[in-house]
Design a protein around this motif. Structure first.
Motif, mmCIF file in Angstrom:
data_model
loop_
_atom_site.group_PDB
_atom_site.id
_atom_site.type_symbol
_atom_site.label_atom_id
_atom_site.label_comp_id
_atom_site.label_asym_id
_atom_site.label_seq_id
_atom_site.Cartn_x
_atom_site.Cartn_y
_atom_site.Cartn_z
ATOM 1 N N LEU A 96 35.398 24.686 29.918
ATOM 2 C CA LEU A 96 34.185 25.431 30.199
ATOM 3 C C LEU A 96 34.625 26.759 30.795
ATOM 4 C CD1 LEU A 96 31.224 24.858 29.852
ATOM 5 C CD2 LEU A 96 31.092 24.390 32.269
ATOM 6 N N ILE A 100 40.636 20.217 34.120
ATOM 7 C CA ILE A 100 40.098 20.638 35.419
ATOM 8 C C ILE A 100 40.782 21.935 35.860
ATOM 9 C CG2 ILE A 100 39.871 20.020 37.842
ATOM 10 C CD1 ILE A 100 38.100 18.259 36.425
ATOM 11 N N GLU A 101 42.117 21.989 35.724
ATOM 12 C CA GLU A 101 42.846 23.195 36.130
ATOM 13 C C GLU A 101 42.432 24.396 35.297
ATOM 14 O OE1 GLU A 101 44.194 20.308 36.143
ATOM 15 O OE2 GLU A 101 45.698 20.082 37.717
ATOM 16 N N VAL A 158 39.506 24.922 33.965
ATOM 17 C CA VAL A 158 38.218 25.383 34.478
ATOM 18 C C VAL A 158 38.427 26.159 35.770
ATOM 19 C CG1 VAL A 158 35.992 24.660 35.401
ATOM 20 C CG2 VAL A 158 36.921 23.518 33.416
ATOM 21 N N LEU A 159 39.280 25.626 36.661
ATOM 22 C CA LEU A 159 39.516 26.282 37.948
ATOM 23 C C LEU A 159 40.084 27.680 37.748
ATOM 24 C CD1 LEU A 159 40.964 23.343 40.080
ATOM 25 C CD2 LEU A 159 38.660 24.268 40.076
ATOM 26 N N VAL A 160 41.032 27.825 36.813
ATOM 27 C CA VAL A 160 41.618 29.150 36.572
ATOM 28 C C VAL A 160 40.548 30.127 36.109
ATOM 29 C CG1 VAL A 160 43.049 30.405 34.939
ATOM 30 C CG2 VAL A 160 44.008 28.511 36.188
ATOM 31 N N ASN A 191 45.905 20.977 28.055
ATOM 32 C CA ASN A 191 45.460 19.597 28.268
ATOM 33 C C ASN A 191 45.152 19.238 29.712
ATOM 34 O OD1 ASN A 191 44.748 18.156 26.132
ATOM 35 N ND2 ASN A 191 46.732 17.212 25.758
#
Lengths: 366, 293
Positions: B35, B96-97, B99-101, B93
């Protein structure tokens, strides 16, 4: 025996830290560059109190995201509900109940509101998981933001925000001279948030929650109900955030729509990841480091030597959020454990050979 | 009647804008499970650069706007491709990371834009015709809506053509369906990732220039506020579905316009309620498939 003493060692360090934090307002410690002035001055105390409230809020987010794996983009909703709730309740109650009881009843009602909103939003949002969950929480927070900015019922004050009616507050919480009382209140809120986190994480419910984060299907197969557990923790995190919000509105004597926007929740996410996902003290350190960096970088931006730099350097350096954002990106890419993860790597390395390497699996979803 | 027609067409015009942002988001999520929170920044950057170049060439004319649009498309595509190559690819892959970036990039770049162009919106000049209205069956439709609808329809057509007729389109469609299988067949899907990012960025870049025409201004927060609606559109339409995004974009914008007019300016609230309702009834969205991510 080893384990026993290690627990007492940790409690000892914790108590010592709390005592040091508690006596700070009585001392005159000056750390130029980090604190705006000596520790007994209202300006510094106010900043530290704000940092501790943000740390408490980050702890509540840690419970959601770090322990429960629930990536919420709407956690600011509960912080704002606490802040706006108290101010609005006090205004509504003022004509009806005795003056001395207004504050107390308003706090109880605000907490009740937080429990209700937490359960309601949680019950709806937790019907979906993953990115959809993030979007539903974001949508609820956005709806609250719209309500607040519209000055609903003439109570939330639109863009200007709300102020706490000062004459109904206990005298000890009013005035610049009493900033130290607010500081102690913030410290108490942080300690409470920490203890609640410890309690939840060490309970059976906390173990089920962590298990759900790792493998939901397996938890279901064992006959447990992830939904109920998640909902409980969602509500607990919501109430903790509301308590931090109450502290915030008292400290600032008011609240503005700034605390209801999605960026505020994203900031929380940044704090938790910066501190280290899955570590309680990571959330606290992240909250305090972030707040101090944010404040000091703003002060730095207006300093002479930055202003005299060429535009290419001056513009990025005078935007605290740009520096913090890029720092966050670097942490995510190169140090996924954040500050707590780095510290753990360092201590484990120094203890190498004495104990076997205890490599904790990184607490991020994958 | 003319009011309903006016609301309907302006709604579709706004929906066109939402679609330009949401199409890229949806494609990127469908293929890669990311996302993209930095999508709003592609839009804002393209809006600013398109305006800067357009006004230097010829301010407030069609030529200036056209050049601005081309610059916007190029800016969006390049910014998106760089984001994918430098940041997203390293975290392959790890959703979560990733999205965080993008969250970090989104926050940082908006702050940077504020530093460069200031935090106040800048009024822009546009061709005179776009500021006028056309009378259709008694309703005075602002002309810029036609431009928006036309551009969005063109983008939708081009993306569909690309997906159906080219080799990479085939790989992307297969990747959305089952990425593991595509990789197992020996196809390097990573190049498809960059292409999808660039296409999404180009659409968002065009959206950025058109948004500045629509609102009559460029601002550092323009992308972020549009991004939230684009997210809602993407989720309602079904993550990964292009046609879902198109339908949901029009639906959301029309609901918003009608609620704003008939229910006392509650458009934003109505959109949020629509999202909650859709997710509770059909968690995968209108045209979404069961997610495997």
């Amino acid at each position: 025996m080893q384990r026993f003493s290690s627990i007492w060692f940790k409690i000892g360090i914790g108590v010592a830290l709390i005592v040091v934090a508690a006596v700070l307002p009585l001392l005159a410690i000056n750390i130029p560059g980090i604190l705006p002035g000596p520790t007994y001055t209202p300006g510094t105390l106010s900043m530290l109190a704000y940092a501790m409230l943000i740390a408490a809020l980050a702890l509540s987010y840690h419970l959601l995201f770090g322990v429960g794996g629930m990536l919420s983009f709407g956690h600011a909703l509960f912080f704002a509900a606490g802040a706006y709730g108290l101010a609005v309740m006090m205004r509504l109650l003022a004509p009806q109940v005795p003056e001395s009881a207004v504050f107390l009843i308003a706090i109880i009602l605000t907490l009740g509101l937080a429990v209700a909103v937490g359960n309601l939003v949680g019950a709806l949002a937790l019907r979906v998981t993953g990115i959809s969950f993030a979007m539903v929480t974001l949508a609820f927070a956005q709806a609250f933001n719209v309500l607040v900015r519209r000055n609903t019922g003439g109570l939330t004050g639109g863009e200007e925000g709300v102020t706490v009616p000062v004459n109904f507050l206990p005298d000890a919480l009013v005035g610049v001279l009493n900033t130290r009382n607010l500081y102690w209140l913030a410290l108490a809120i942080l300690v409470i948030a920490y203890l609640v986190c410890v309690w939840v994480q060490n309970s059976r419910l906390g173990h089920v929650l962590a298990a759900t984060r790792e493998n939901e299907l397996r938890v279901r197969v064992l006959g447990l109900r992830p939904y109920t557990v998640r909902l409980f923790v969602f509500a607990v995190a919501g109430v903790l955030a509301a308590v931090a919000g109450i502290g915030f509105v008292l400290l600032q004597s008011g609240a503005t729509p700034r605390i209801t926007i999605a960026d505020f929740t994203l900031t929380l996410l940044v704090i938790v990841v910066l501190g280290g996902v899955g570590y309680r003290w990571g959330a606290i350190v992240g909250g305090i480091v972030y707040t101090i960096l944010d404040q000091r970088l703003s002060a730095l931006a207006s300093s002479g030597w930055i202003q005299s730099l060429p535009d290419v350097l001056r513009i990025p350096l005078s935007e605290p959020l740009f520096i913090l954002g890029m720092l966050f990106v670097l942490v995510v890419m190169f140090a996924p454990g954040g500050i707590a993860g780095l510290a753990k790597t360092l201590t484990t390395r120094s203890a190498k050979g004495v104990r076997t390497m205890d490599v904790k699996a990184s607490a991020n979803g994958q | 009647m003319s009011t309903i027609l006016l609301l309907l067409i302006t709604g579709v015009g706004l929906g066109a804008l939402y679609f330009l942002v949401a199409s890229g988001l949806s494609l990127i999520y469908g293929l890669m499970g990311v996302l993209n929170f930095a999508h709003g920044s592609f839009l804002t950057l393209a809006g600013f650069l398109g305006w800067e170049v357009g006004r230097r060439v010829s301010d407030g004319t069609w030529a200036g706007l056209l050049i601005g649009m081309l610059v916007g498309i190029a800016t969006g595509a390049i910014a998106a491709a760089i984001t994918e190559l430098v940041f997203i690819r390293k975290l392959y892959n790890r959703h979560i990371e990733q999205v965080l970036v993008t969250v970090g990039l989104g926050l940082a770049t908006v702050a940077l834009f504020e530093g460069i162009w200031g935090s106040d919106p800048i009024r822009i000049a546009k061709p005179a015709w776009l500021g006028q209205t056309t009378n259709i069956l008694g309703a005075n439709i602002p002309n810029d809506r036609w431009l928006l609808i036309g551009c969005a329809a063109l983008v939708l057509g081009l993306i569909v053509l690309f997906l159906k007729k080219t080799k990479y389109g085939l790989i992307i469609r297969a990747g959305v369906e089952n990425r593991t299988m595509v990789t197992a067949l020996g196809i390097d899907v990573r190049r498809a990732f960059t292409i999808v990012f660039a296409i999404g960025g180009a659409a968002a870049g065009l959206g950025g220039v058109l948004a500045s025409v629509y609102y009559g201004q460029v601002a550092a927060h323009q992308g972020t506020s549009l991004l939230i609606y684009a997210f809602i559109v993407t989720v309602i339409g079904g993550l990964g579905s292009l046609s879902g995004a198109a339908i949901a974009a029009v639906l959301v914008a029309v609901i918003q316009q009608f609620a704003n007019f008939y229910l006392g300016g509650t458009g934003d609230l109505a959109v949020v309620l629509a999202l909650a309702a859709v997710l509770l009834v059909k968690p995968t969205g209108l045209l979404g498939k069961k997610t495997t991510h």
